[in-house]
Design an enzyme around this catalytic site. Sequence first.
Site, short mmCIF file in Angstrom:
data_model
loop_
_atom_site.label_atom_id
_atom_site.label_comp_id
_atom_site.label_asym_id
_atom_site.label_seq_id
_atom_site.Cartn_x
_atom_site.Cartn_y
_atom_site.Cartn_z
N GLU A 89 0.79 -1.23 0.00
CA GLU A 89 0.00 0.00 0.00
C GLU A 89 0.83 1.28 0.00
O GLU A 89 0.40 2.30 -0.55
CB GLU A 89 -0.94 0.01 1.21
CG GLU A 89 -2.11 -0.92 1.05
CD GLU A 89 -2.76 -1.28 2.37
OE1 GLU A 89 -3.96 -1.01 2.53
OE2 GLU A 89 -2.06 -1.84 3.24
N ASP A 94 -2.57 -4.73 3.58
CA ASP A 94 -2.77 -5.07 5.00
C ASP A 94 -3.82 -6.16 5.17
O ASP A 94 -4.70 -6.36 4.32
CB ASP A 94 -3.20 -3.83 5.78
CG ASP A 94 -2.09 -2.79 5.86
OD1 ASP A 94 -0.92 -3.18 5.76
OD2 ASP A 94 -2.41 -1.60 6.00
N ASP A 152 -6.30 -6.43 7.23
CA ASP A 152 -7.62 -6.10 7.77
C ASP A 152 -8.62 -5.98 6.62
O ASP A 152 -8.30 -6.21 5.46
CB ASP A 152 -7.56 -4.82 8.59
CG ASP A 152 -6.95 -3.65 7.83
OD1 ASP A 152 -6.86 -3.74 6.59
OD2 ASP A 152 -6.57 -2.65 8.47
N GLU A 194 -10.03 -3.40 5.21
CA GLU A 194 -9.72 -2.39 4.22
C GLU A 194 -8.61 -2.88 3.29
O GLU A 194 -8.67 -2.69 2.07
CB GLU A 194 -9.31 -1.09 4.91
CG GLU A 194 -9.21 0.09 3.98
CD GLU A 194 -9.02 1.40 4.73
OE1 GLU A 194 -9.12 2.46 4.09
OE2 GLU A 194 -8.77 1.37 5.95
N TYR A 235 1.80 -4.69 13.14
CA TYR A 235 0.70 -3.91 12.55
C TYR A 235 -0.08 -3.18 13.64
O TYR A 235 -0.41 -3.76 14.68
CB TYR A 235 -0.22 -4.84 11.77
CG TYR A 235 -1.23 -4.11 10.91
CD1 TYR A 235 -0.80 -3.17 9.98
CD2 TYR A 235 -2.58 -4.36 11.03
CE1 TYR A 235 -1.71 -2.50 9.17
CE2 TYR A 235 -3.50 -3.69 10.23
CZ TYR A 235 -3.06 -2.77 9.31
OH TYR A 235 -3.97 -2.10 8.53
N ARG A 280 -3.10 -1.57 13.56
CA ARG A 280 -4.57 -1.54 13.59
C ARG A 280 -5.06 -2.92 14.01
O ARG A 280 -5.16 -3.83 13.18
CB ARG A 280 -5.12 -1.16 12.22
CG ARG A 280 -4.81 0.28 11.83
CD ARG A 280 -5.49 0.68 10.53
NE ARG A 280 -5.22 2.08 10.21
CZ ARG A 280 -4.23 2.49 9.44
NH1 ARG A 280 -3.40 1.60 8.92
NH2 ARG A 280 -4.05 3.77 9.20
N HIS A 316 -4.51 -10.25 13.97
CA HIS A 316 -3.15 -9.79 14.24
C HIS A 316 -2.81 -10.05 15.69
O HIS A 316 -3.63 -10.42 16.51
CB HIS A 316 -3.02 -8.29 13.97
CG HIS A 316 -3.52 -7.87 12.63
ND1 HIS A 316 -2.97 -8.31 11.47
CD2 HIS A 316 -4.54 -7.04 12.28
CE1 HIS A 316 -3.62 -7.78 10.44
NE2 HIS A 316 -4.58 -7.01 10.92
#
Length: 909
Positions: free
Chosen positions: A19, A106, A108, A110, A334, A336, A381
């Site tokens: 990203e 990532d 997650d 998103e 990570y 988040r 995570h």
Amino acid sequence: MAKKTGAAGGTGHKLVIVESPAKAKTIAGYLGNGYVVESSIGHIRDLPQSAADVPAKIKGEPWARLGVDVDNDFTPYYVVSRDKKSHMTKLKGLLKDASELFLATDEDREGEAIAWHLLDELNPKVPVRRMVFHEITPQAINAAVDNPRDIDMDLVEAQEARRILDRLYGYEVSPVLWKKVMSGLSAGRVQSVATRLVVDKERDRIAFRTAGYWDLEGTFDAGAQHDERMFPAKLHSIDEMRVARGSDFTSLGELKAGANVVHLDRTRAEALVAGLDDTTFEIRSVEAKPYRRQPYAPFRTTTLQQEASRKLGYTASRTMSVAQRLYENGFITYMRTDSTTLSETAITAARNQARELYGAEYVPDQPRSYTSKVKNAQEAHEAVRPAGENFRTPAQTGLTGDEFRLYELIWMRTVASQMKDAEGRSVTVRLGGPAASGEDVVFSASGRVITFHGFLKAYVEGSDDPDSDTDDRETRLPNVSEGDAVSAASITASGHQTKPPARYTEASLIRELEERQIGRPSTYASIIGTILNRGYVYKKGTALVPAWLAFSVIRLLEEHFTRLVSYEFTASMEDVLDEIAGGRRDRNAELASFYFGDGDVEGLKQLVTELGDIDARELATFPIADGIELRVGRYGPYIEAPGPEDGDGAPIRANVPEDLPPDELTLEKARELLANPAGEETRLGEDPESGLVIVAKNGRYGPYVTELLPEDAKKSAKPRTGSLFKSMNLDTISLEDALKLLTLPRVVGVDPETGDEITAQNGRYGPYLKKGTDSRSIDSEEKLLTITLEEAQAIYAQPKQRGRAAADPGKEVGTDPVSGQVVRLKSGRFGTYVTDGEFNATLRQGDDEETLTIERAAELLAERRAKGPAKKAAKKGAKKAAKKTPAKKTAAKKTAAKKTAKTATAKKG
């Protein structure tokens, strides 16, 4: 070098797409030859952001402005961002020569959605791998390459449902705010509820009524036989009836029903002090209990944001920005995450480091494990921790500034989580004696001694309440026994007042949102940023204060969109999204229920089309008292009161200062503002030179003087104006003073060396001199009218210090608790300020240089740090007009999306 995975589709390189460019650079260094690592630079496409982005094919459709076909399974129409089209061309070029494609966004929701968007947009003909990792280390990246998976379409659908929900909410509700409150406003599924929380807190403060109560505070002497003979104690009871404290009163200032307490006033408290002059006290009871405190769990996103706010003074957005850099450069996992779990390797690393730094006696025999208490905790995570199988101490990282401080916080918390409990004992002592009036008076003292600090050696958590004791606080009491005699060294009466509920800070608002299960951890920083940027909320120190505009917005939403701003409904939507992510609910069915309604529950479409009459004036009006009302106007809030009976009936109006919190707009304050109403002029006389009438007025930005131009003056003509000095006021200003103010800015003279004109000006941040582009502050407004060319030259002869000209007054305020540096009081271009050598913070109105405390100075510096480094102004340049190209349409339904993803990831060449 990572091992090969699966059969290749060609002999070219393996393309890895992440990203961010920083992450790409770090990972490329780990993978080496044979891999090309490129960034998507965030999202590559989204729903149309403007009418110009709407695909030509759907223009004219009733739902085109939404970018979502609400009548056809809520099909979203995505477009590649205009600023990403050239980058997409680059990615497609790299893919042409690739043998495999690794989508390494990532892990997650998103990130999963971004991976799917890349897959759908690139349409690769080579094998596709979904590569996931939660830390950027050589071991983690190689493991991710060796263990790819398919795109999880349930996660994609959950993220897509969230995006569509937010689009429908914002695009349908915001226009109602534009029409009935003010143009340019926005509504959001979570941002509106967060704003409501802040408004509700202010409503509680407005309704709050102070209660006064008194007690006694004493210092007692246990005798010379004790090492710690002197100890403090507070009045506990009179004749076995407990003395009232703050928690015994309601928010209306009344004693709570059933409170069996003694409510002391000043008279009785002072009489009691006098009655205890000759009293000999004895120890009535000594109660000792063991004290044990377990370590705090490792950080998850929200606890990291809260603790960074409390200890480092960081905003949520600043914390996430710094954490992002630490993650991308391989320093932490990570950031988040809802999880407090540590991997076995992380537990081993933390235990080894605790053993090395503090000794084996501080490490328990068995590793500690933590379970997340967050409902529906998602994002697979670990907790936020130092990256790698062996932790680097902060000193070993080479980090500096914000990154060093945040890494140190994460490192300390992680190591402490694997250490032993803190142990000690707490003691409560009661001592009493008779007053001269015959009353039996009992005092109470509490103490705590930590006998084994355990994890507190490494880390102590902060608190939102500045008056609360930290976990490592010790208070030692003398070793007294029941029946021992003690004497009073001093006893004083102490008055107190109940306090209104504390406003939210960023940290406490994040905690409240999480406890109510509203939103997700990864969104809190952007939510708070949005309500601040939209002007719904502003900061006073670290407190979040709602603007009156927010009161109008929330009133409309509560009255006409009740369910949409319900705390319970907003939390339930998170459950729905979690169910979609788990494949247990259907995306389309849930969106249909939200938009079209379900049974007796009205949907969003019906709410916005059947609003009925909304009285915009009523929405913007809030009664104060005695006929005085506050109104939210186009140019800010103002108060209005009926005009005098002998006048023309026109109401009196006065602007409300933008920084006046709503709970401070009392009747007394309103009357004070109305005494100098906006628009009302005080005629001072005529300018003898121009013949124009000079008047004094009160404006939105404070009192000022101006000249009245004749009716036949040119439209381009502008009257001279001048703000009053701080030492002046509207009631006493004279024509002579006004004429002097109208001379500003004043030409002091011409610098003989450079030929530049030097002017004296009064700016928003105080008085200053200007010579070309070089500005220097001066220490008083009065000097603007008297400073000579020689004095100005002397100021310019001094070296300029970071844009500030004045010398250090020499006052040392104290040591900043965050930076550990000495804080000094200085004078500069923007007025008096405090500095710790790295950050400067200007004093506010009401701050007194003579009485400024280190606590207040630290608060100002914390707020300044939260804003980050000052940004340099961008150079002006011509902007090229962007070419308008038809936007690409993607209308993939759920079944087609799953088929596309699974087919692509199943290819083997």
